[in-house]
Write a protein that holds these residues in place. Structure first.
Motif, PDB file in Angstrom:
ATOM      1  N   ARG A   1       0.820  -1.214   0.000  1.00 38.77           N
ATOM      2  CA  ARG A   1       0.000   0.000   0.000  1.00 38.77           C
ATOM      3  C   ARG A   1       0.856   1.267   0.000  1.00 38.77           C
ATOM      4  NH1 ARG A   1      -4.724  -0.723   4.392  1.00 38.77           N
ATOM      5  NH2 ARG A   1      -5.393   1.207   3.375  1.00 38.77           N
ATOM      6  N   TYR A   2       2.123   1.139   0.351  1.00 37.39           N
ATOM      7  CA  TYR A   2       2.998   2.312   0.299  1.00 37.39           C
ATOM      8  C   TYR A   2       3.150   2.823  -1.134  1.00 37.39           C
ATOM      9  CZ  TYR A   2       4.421   2.070   5.171  1.00 37.39           C
ATOM     10  OH  TYR A   2       4.420   2.110   6.542  1.00 37.39           O
ATOM     11  N   LEU A   3       2.951   1.938  -2.114  1.00 39.40           N
ATOM     12  CA  LEU A   3       3.047   2.368  -3.512  1.00 39.40           C
ATOM     13  C   LEU A   3       1.899   3.295  -3.892  1.00 39.40           C
ATOM     14  CD1 LEU A   3       3.991  -1.053  -5.167  1.00 39.40           C
ATOM     15  CD2 LEU A   3       5.524   0.766  -4.397  1.00 39.40           C
ATOM     16  N   LEU A   4       0.798   3.238  -3.133  1.00 38.18           N
ATOM     17  CA  LEU A   4      -0.373   4.052  -3.448  1.00 38.18           C
ATOM     18  C   LEU A   4      -0.566   5.197  -2.459  1.00 38.18           C
ATOM     19  CD1 LEU A   4      -2.871   1.210  -4.408  1.00 38.18           C
ATOM     20  CD2 LEU A   4      -1.662   2.757  -5.943  1.00 38.18           C
ATOM     21  N   ARG A   5       0.446   5.472  -1.669  1.00 40.10           N
ATOM     22  CA  ARG A   5       0.361   6.557  -0.707  1.00 40.10           C
ATOM     23  C   ARG A   5       1.249   7.711  -1.131  1.00 40.10           C
ATOM     24  NH1 ARG A   5       0.565   2.471   4.474  1.00 40.10           N
ATOM     25  NH2 ARG A   5      -1.676   2.312   4.791  1.00 40.10           N
ATOM     26  N   SER A   6       0.746   8.904  -0.885  1.00 43.83           N
ATOM     27  CA  SER A   6       1.507  10.101  -1.223  1.00 43.83           C
ATOM     28  C   SER A   6       2.651  10.259  -0.214  1.00 43.83           C
ATOM     29  CB  SER A   6       0.595  11.330  -1.170  1.00 43.83           C
ATOM     30  OG  SER A   6      -0.451  11.206  -2.102  1.00 43.83           O
ATOM     31  N   PRO A   7       3.811  10.810  -0.668  1.00 44.61           N
ATOM     32  CA  PRO A   7       4.075  11.408  -1.990  1.00 44.61           C
ATOM     33  C   PRO A   7       4.613  10.429  -3.041  1.00 44.61           C
ATOM     34  CG  PRO A   7       5.882  11.885  -0.517  1.00 44.61           C
ATOM     35  CD  PRO A   7       4.887  11.117   0.300  1.00 44.61           C
ATOM     36  N   PHE A   8       4.831   9.141  -2.656  1.00 45.96           N
ATOM     37  CA  PHE A   8       5.354   8.193  -3.629  1.00 45.96           C
ATOM     38  C   PHE A   8       4.387   8.034  -4.791  1.00 45.96           C
ATOM     39  CE2 PHE A   8       6.263   4.088  -5.473  1.00 45.96           C
ATOM     40  CZ  PHE A   8       7.644   4.014  -5.440  1.00 45.96           C
ATOM     41  N   TYR A   9       3.093   7.988  -4.497  1.00 44.11           N
ATOM     42  CA  TYR A   9       2.092   7.847  -5.551  1.00 44.11           C
ATOM     43  C   TYR A   9       2.121   9.044  -6.499  1.00 44.11           C
ATOM     44  CZ  TYR A   9      -2.492   7.753  -7.771  1.00 44.11           C
ATOM     45  OH  TYR A   9      -3.503   7.776  -8.688  1.00 44.11           O
ATOM     46  N   ASP A  10       2.241  10.244  -5.947  1.00 43.06           N
ATOM     47  CA  ASP A  10       2.215  11.450  -6.778  1.00 43.06           C
ATOM     48  C   ASP A  10       3.405  11.531  -7.714  1.00 43.06           C
ATOM     49  OD1 ASP A  10      -0.081  12.141  -5.374  1.00 43.06           O
ATOM     50  OD2 ASP A  10       1.064  13.210  -3.836  1.00 43.06           O
ATOM     51  N   HIS A  11       4.576  11.045  -7.278  1.00 44.88           N
ATOM     52  CA  HIS A  11       5.796  11.198  -8.070  1.00 44.88           C
ATOM     53  C   HIS A  11       6.093  10.009  -8.971  1.00 44.88           C
ATOM     54  CE1 HIS A  11       6.414  14.272  -4.942  1.00 44.88           C
ATOM     55  NE2 HIS A  11       7.217  14.865  -5.815  1.00 44.88           N
ATOM     56  N   PHE A  12       5.644   8.802  -8.590  1.00 42.47           N
ATOM     57  CA  PHE A  12       6.057   7.612  -9.331  1.00 42.47           C
ATOM     58  C   PHE A  12       4.878   6.732  -9.760  1.00 42.47           C
ATOM     59  CE2 PHE A  12       9.584   8.731  -6.483  1.00 42.47           C
ATOM     60  CZ  PHE A  12      10.615   8.863  -7.399  1.00 42.47           C
ATOM     61  N   SER A  13       4.033   6.342  -8.822  1.00 38.95           N
ATOM     62  CA  SER A  13       3.037   5.311  -9.116  1.00 38.95           C
ATOM     63  C   SER A  13       1.935   5.791 -10.039  1.00 38.95           C
ATOM     64  CB  SER A  13       2.421   4.787  -7.813  1.00 38.95           C
ATOM     65  OG  SER A  13       3.415   4.269  -6.968  1.00 38.95           O
ATOM     66  N   GLU A  14       1.475   7.026  -9.861  1.00 33.38           N
ATOM     67  CA  GLU A  14       0.288   7.483 -10.578  1.00 33.38           C
ATOM     68  C   GLU A  14       0.473   7.405 -12.087  1.00 33.38           C
ATOM     69  OE1 GLU A  14      -2.776  11.289 -10.601  1.00 33.38           O
ATOM     70  OE2 GLU A  14      -0.724  11.552  -9.875  1.00 33.38           O
ATOM     71  N   ALA A  15       1.568   7.946 -12.607  1.00 39.53           N
ATOM     72  CA  ALA A  15       1.780   7.960 -14.054  1.00 39.53           C
ATOM     73  C   ALA A  15       1.873   6.544 -14.619  1.00 39.53           C
ATOM     74  CB  ALA A  15       3.049   8.747 -14.393  1.00 39.53           C
ATOM     75  N   ARG A  16       2.545   5.648 -13.918  1.00 38.93           N
ATOM     76  CA  ARG A  16       2.712   4.284 -14.416  1.00 38.93           C
ATOM     77  C   ARG A  16       1.403   3.502 -14.363  1.00 38.93           C
ATOM     78  NH1 ARG A  16       7.166   6.374 -12.583  1.00 38.93           N
ATOM     79  NH2 ARG A  16       9.221   5.755 -13.397  1.00 38.93           N
TER      80      ARG A  16
END
Length: 246
Positions: free
Chosen positions: A193-208
């Motif tokens: 779930r850390y992959l879907l939590r900000s700020p990691f999601y905003d910088h990396f996960s969302e676009a992919r």
């Protein structure tokens, strides 16, 4: 409550409500303090989720079959080609005490009863520290959010380090019960779930994630029926469901 506060008072009011809920969980009577009290004073051991095993109402409603002795255990026949377990006729119980399920269901009920009666594994100093870190992690994350803000990497990293440290300290513990092993496995899976939590999601996960959903919608027949609604709702779901670190 949070969504109502966000609509009435904005983001500041929403986070104020979240802080009050978490602080209420640490107040003189509620959850976090009680969990620490159970862990340290009563030696409650590894605290599973849910803490109480859900009641099997079908098993409770079924009339008891009595306590079978070792000599009266149900004998069954296993088919050589189908591997189907079939109760033999001479070992079929009387009509009033018969359970209309497969022989494996009786064994599963007995195994479930044994699991409920097992006492928690006693934790040493290292395991107690690890479980204490798991209990206080949501409060540490909330405190770091107040100090460094939502866009800072510090709360994300602090919570991740606490989670990984807790699991690492518990990893080598031997003699855990089945429920405790399942709880450790659940906590390990929840690290995703850390992959879907900000700020990691905003910088990396969302676009992919959006790129993969777009590929699914464009190149897989019928994929757009699933992918496009996900693309529309993903930002809202991430904002609502993946800020909670409890």
């Amino acid at each position: 409550m949070e969504m109502g506060a966000a609509k009435v008072w904005g983001e500041g009011g929403r986070w104020l409500v979240i802080a009050l809920i978490q602080l209420a969980n640490c107040a003189p009577q509620p959850r976090a303090v009680l969990r620490m009290f159970l862990l340290i004073w009563f030696k409650a051991g590894l605290q599973t989720s849910p803490p109480i095993v859900p009641l099997d109402r079908e098993a409770q409603a079924r009339p008891p079959d009595g306590d079978p002795s070792p000599g009266s255990q149900e004998q069954s026949y296993v088919g050589k080609r189908s591997n189907r377990v079939v109760r033999t006729l001479q070992n079929t119980p009387s009509l009033h005490s018969r359970h209309w399920g497969a022989p494996q269901q009786q064994e599963a009920r007995q195994q479930r009863h044994e699991e409920l009666s097992v006492t928690p594994t006693a934790l040493g100093l290292q395991e107690t520290v690890a479980e204490s870190l798991h209990i206080v992690r949501p409060l540490l994350h909330l405190l770091s959010l107040g100090l460094w803000g939502q866009r800072s990497w510090t709360p994300w990293l602090l919570s991740g380090v606490v989670d990984v440290t807790s699991l690492s300290l518990l990893r080598d513990r031997k003699g855990l019960t089945r429920r405790e092993r399942l709880e450790l496995r659940r906590r390990t899976v929840l690290l995703l779930r850390y992959l879907l939590r900000s700020p990691f999601y905003d910088h990396f996960s969302e676009a992919r994630i959006l790129f993969l959903l777009q590929l699914l919608a464009d190149h897989v027949p019928g994929g757009s029926l699933v992918a496009r609604p996900l693309m529309d709702y993903l930002p809202t779901w991430q904002k609502i469901y993946f800020y909670n670190w409890g």
